[in-house]
Design a protein around this motif. Sequence first.
Motif, PDB file in Angstrom:
ATOM      1  N   TYR A 197     -11.360   1.967  -6.262  1.00  0.00           N
ATOM      2  CA  TYR A 197     -11.213   2.972  -7.319  1.00  0.00           C
ATOM      3  C   TYR A 197     -12.429   2.870  -8.234  1.00  0.00           C
ATOM      4  CZ  TYR A 197      -6.160   2.729  -6.196  1.00  0.00           C
ATOM      5  OH  TYR A 197      -4.946   2.738  -5.573  1.00  0.00           O
ATOM      6  N   GLU A 255      -7.498  15.075  -5.100  1.00  0.00           N
ATOM      7  CA  GLU A 255      -6.508  14.147  -5.638  1.00  0.00           C
ATOM      8  C   GLU A 255      -6.510  14.218  -7.160  1.00  0.00           C
ATOM      9  OE1 GLU A 255      -4.891   9.739  -4.344  1.00  0.00           O
ATOM     10  OE2 GLU A 255      -6.899  10.399  -3.811  1.00  0.00           O
ATOM     11  N   HIS A 294      -5.894   3.086  -2.746  1.00  0.00           N
ATOM     12  CA  HIS A 294      -7.227   3.222  -2.164  1.00  0.00           C
ATOM     13  C   HIS A 294      -7.856   1.834  -2.165  1.00  0.00           C
ATOM     14  CE1 HIS A 294      -7.565   7.625  -1.927  1.00  0.00           C
ATOM     15  NE2 HIS A 294      -6.869   7.650  -3.052  1.00  0.00           N
ATOM     16  N   HIS A 295      -8.771   1.602  -1.256  1.00  0.00           N
ATOM     17  CA  HIS A 295      -9.449   0.303  -1.228  1.00  0.00           C
ATOM     18  C   HIS A 295     -10.357   0.131  -2.436  1.00  0.00           C
ATOM     19  CE1 HIS A 295      -8.062  -0.895   2.750  1.00  0.00           C
ATOM     20  NE2 HIS A 295      -8.306   0.338   3.155  1.00  0.00           N
ATOM     21  N   LYS A 343     -12.975  12.299  -6.664  1.00  0.00           N
ATOM     22  CA  LYS A 343     -12.238  12.873  -5.538  1.00  0.00           C
ATOM     23  C   LYS A 343     -12.160  14.389  -5.635  1.00  0.00           C
ATOM     24  CE  LYS A 343     -10.124  11.040  -2.705  1.00  0.00           C
ATOM     25  NZ  LYS A 343     -10.465  10.692  -1.289  1.00  0.00           N
ATOM     26  N   ARG A 381       0.805  -1.223   0.000  1.00  0.00           N
ATOM     27  CA  ARG A 381       0.000   0.000   0.000  1.00  0.00           C
ATOM     28  C   ARG A 381       0.839   1.275   0.000  1.00  0.00           C
ATOM     29  NH1 ARG A 381      -4.868  -1.385   4.340  1.00  0.00           N
ATOM     30  NH2 ARG A 381      -5.324  -3.490   3.555  1.00  0.00           N
ATOM     31  N   THR A 435      -9.744   9.876 -11.089  1.00  0.00           N
ATOM     32  CA  THR A 435      -9.832  10.642  -9.826  1.00  0.00           C
ATOM     33  C   THR A 435     -10.930  11.702  -9.832  1.00  0.00           C
ATOM     34  OG1 THR A 435      -8.231  12.399 -10.390  1.00  0.00           O
ATOM     35  CG2 THR A 435      -7.332  10.331  -9.489  1.00  0.00           C
TER      36      THR A 435
END
Length: 274
Positions: A76, A66, A73-74, A62, A49, A59
């Motif tokens: 996407y 970001e 990230h867990h 976000k 990670r 992104t």
Amino acid sequence: MGLEIVTRYVVENRRITSFFVCLLFIGIAQYIHFGVIIKQWSSKPDVDRTKCTCTCWDTVFKGSYEHPVAGYHHVYFNVTSQTFKMWMLTVFAILVVYETCIRVVTLLLTGNIRVTMVVLLSVVIHSHYYSWWGFWGYWNDDFYTQWNHQLLFTITESVSTVIVIYLLDAKIMPESKHLFIIMSIAILHIILAGIDQFIYNLVNWHPGNTFRVARDLGFMSSDLFNLFIALFEIYRDWKRKQCTLYTYLSGRFQEIFICLLMISSLFVFCTRFL
């Protein structure tokens, strides 16, 4: 006294009870899928990670927090039409599960539930879950080779399941037309699965394709349950009519003919065009 209070509350607040039953069901299903089944066939290393990046993530969701290239990230997801379809499909599936739980819980608490239909509803959970996950995966991967094939199985399975949910109520007497449809769809699925990959995967089993064999056995077993329980309910309906078997079947010639026509037509369509 405490148990009586709890029981009375559960009965009087069926929608709340159904909500928690639905939540528990979805939670258990997801855990079995991601926490048990997938891990049985996964030998991939853990993700680092601290060093990993993702250049395929736009992104957008976000906002200004970001920008590409992003770190770990867990989850996407890109803001695309496919993501919208995947989200709507998931919401639809959850709503269907919730409404089904309401019907099951209500009939169970009032003592009006038909056990044979509960069995049929239980054995097709695997098929419907696989359909959701399959379409989710097709959109996610932009892979549509098996789309039409899966769509045919999903639609026919859904028709059968809608009838099963309708017949959950023991106060509703099963009509032969409903039972013939359930039986016909089961026969169609058994034939198509047999010539498609079930027999091939079973005969050519090896440790590398255990997942496929287990998946196909799950599909085949649910269709066999549908077939035999539908036959059992037809037998009970015949006994209730108190007539000869010939009289019973001849009086339903049109229903039988339509079912045979449906099986043959969908079989030809699937083998020729899908």
